[in-house]
Design a protein around this motif. Sequence first.
Motif, PDB file in Angstrom:
ATOM      1  N   LEU A   6       0.165  -0.908  -0.525  1.00 51.86           N
ATOM      2  CA  LEU A   6      -0.186  -0.308  -0.316  1.00 51.86           C
ATOM      3  C   LEU A   6       1.205   1.443   0.160  1.00 51.86           C
ATOM      4  O   LEU A   6       1.462   1.149   0.867  1.00 51.86           O
ATOM      5  CB  LEU A   6      -1.204   0.052   1.261  1.00 51.86           C
ATOM      6  CG  LEU A   6      -1.430   0.617   1.221  1.00 51.86           C
ATOM      7  CD1 LEU A   6      -2.752   1.292   0.385  1.00 51.86           C
ATOM      8  CD2 LEU A   6      -2.168   1.340   2.830  1.00 51.86           C
ATOM      9  N   GLU A  38      -3.269   4.785  -2.665  1.00 57.26           N
ATOM     10  CA  GLU A  38      -4.292   6.287  -1.880  1.00 57.26           C
ATOM     11  C   GLU A  38      -4.165   7.692  -1.408  1.00 57.26           C
ATOM     12  O   GLU A  38      -2.368   7.624  -0.998  1.00 57.26           O
ATOM     13  CB  GLU A  38      -4.242   5.432  -0.338  1.00 57.26           C
ATOM     14  CG  GLU A  38      -5.129   3.910  -0.870  1.00 57.26           C
ATOM     15  CD  GLU A  38      -6.772   4.389  -1.301  1.00 57.26           C
ATOM     16  OE1 GLU A  38      -7.172   5.022  -0.829  1.00 57.26           O
ATOM     17  OE2 GLU A  38      -7.157   3.561  -1.036  1.00 57.26           O
ATOM     18  N   ARG A  49      -7.877  -4.086   6.190  1.00 59.72           N
ATOM     19  CA  ARG A  49      -6.857  -3.497   5.242  1.00 59.72           C
ATOM     20  C   ARG A  49      -5.895  -4.013   5.503  1.00 59.72           C
ATOM     21  O   ARG A  49      -5.365  -4.613   5.514  1.00 59.72           O
ATOM     22  CB  ARG A  49      -7.393  -2.881   4.620  1.00 59.72           C
ATOM     23  CG  ARG A  49      -6.518  -2.065   3.148  1.00 59.72           C
ATOM     24  CD  ARG A  49      -7.144  -0.541   2.407  1.00 59.72           C
ATOM     25  NE  ARG A  49      -6.151  -0.717   0.854  1.00 59.72           N
ATOM     26  CZ  ARG A  49      -6.071   0.160   0.062  1.00 59.72           C
ATOM     27  NH1 ARG A  49      -7.080   1.534   0.594  1.00 59.72           N
ATOM     28  NH2 ARG A  49      -5.450   0.398  -1.118  1.00 59.72           N
ATOM     29  N   THR A  53      -2.218  -6.282   3.906  1.00 61.46           N
ATOM     30  CA  THR A  53      -1.143  -5.796   3.973  1.00 61.46           C
ATOM     31  C   THR A  53       0.391  -6.289   4.298  1.00 61.46           C
ATOM     32  O   THR A  53       0.309  -6.161   5.440  1.00 61.46           O
ATOM     33  CB  THR A  53      -1.483  -3.724   4.384  1.00 61.46           C
ATOM     34  OG1 THR A  53      -2.652  -3.394   3.482  1.00 61.46           O
ATOM     35  CG2 THR A  53      -0.232  -2.217   3.739  1.00 61.46           C
TER      36      THR A  53
END
Length: 232
Positions: A6, A38, A49, A53
């Motif tokens: 991420l 993001e 989430r 990750t």
Amino acid sequence: MTRAALVVRGGWDGHHPVEATDLFVPFLRESGFDVAIETDPQTYADADRMAATDLIVQSVTMSEISQEAVRGLRDAVAAGTGLAGWHGGIADSYRASSDYLQLVGGQFATHPSKHPDEVHGDQSDNYLDYTVELTDLGRGHEIMAGIDDFALHTEQYWVLHDDLNDVLATTTHPVQPYHPWHRPIVSPAVWTRDWGRGRVFVATPGHSPDVLQDANVRTIIERGMLWAARTR
């Protein structure tokens, strides 16, 4: 097996968060990561989430973060998610959050400038020639393998830090007659940090994309991301 990375980017535009992180996205994909991007750190508050990750790469200079997001980030790293970043994107983020600063282990304080006669009022006022020097620990660490001390011309970060960091490289701020300190100051330039079952990696060079493309800097960051994700 595909792993999840991420990238969280944003904050002050002067650090080029989009262009800077885009330099490393192909590497992450080639290294077997499914990469999501993001622009809001509030994503850290999403426990599901975070649990899915393997690596967080953060490039958010200054900005603000909610208590819920900080808690989510800390919990994720403690549970085993890696956290990696460079320069102000990780070492000058969320200045008002002491919990974040404790997690990362170092906070940008300043980048000393040139002689007053050489100051012109732009970012280059803080571009200095300096050396990144490996520590004894760094010389034996996989992130720094094959790398020797190297020179840069860019911002030289003065970092406030603590002893939980495993410092792989340092840089020394010399005494100058136009600065108020009276002895050389050694700051960490590259460090790792164990946090629960997770790993944190920080490199302070990386003010601009050209610095990130320096062969030594880029190699250190690429290896640091893999180390944080436990793929090295």
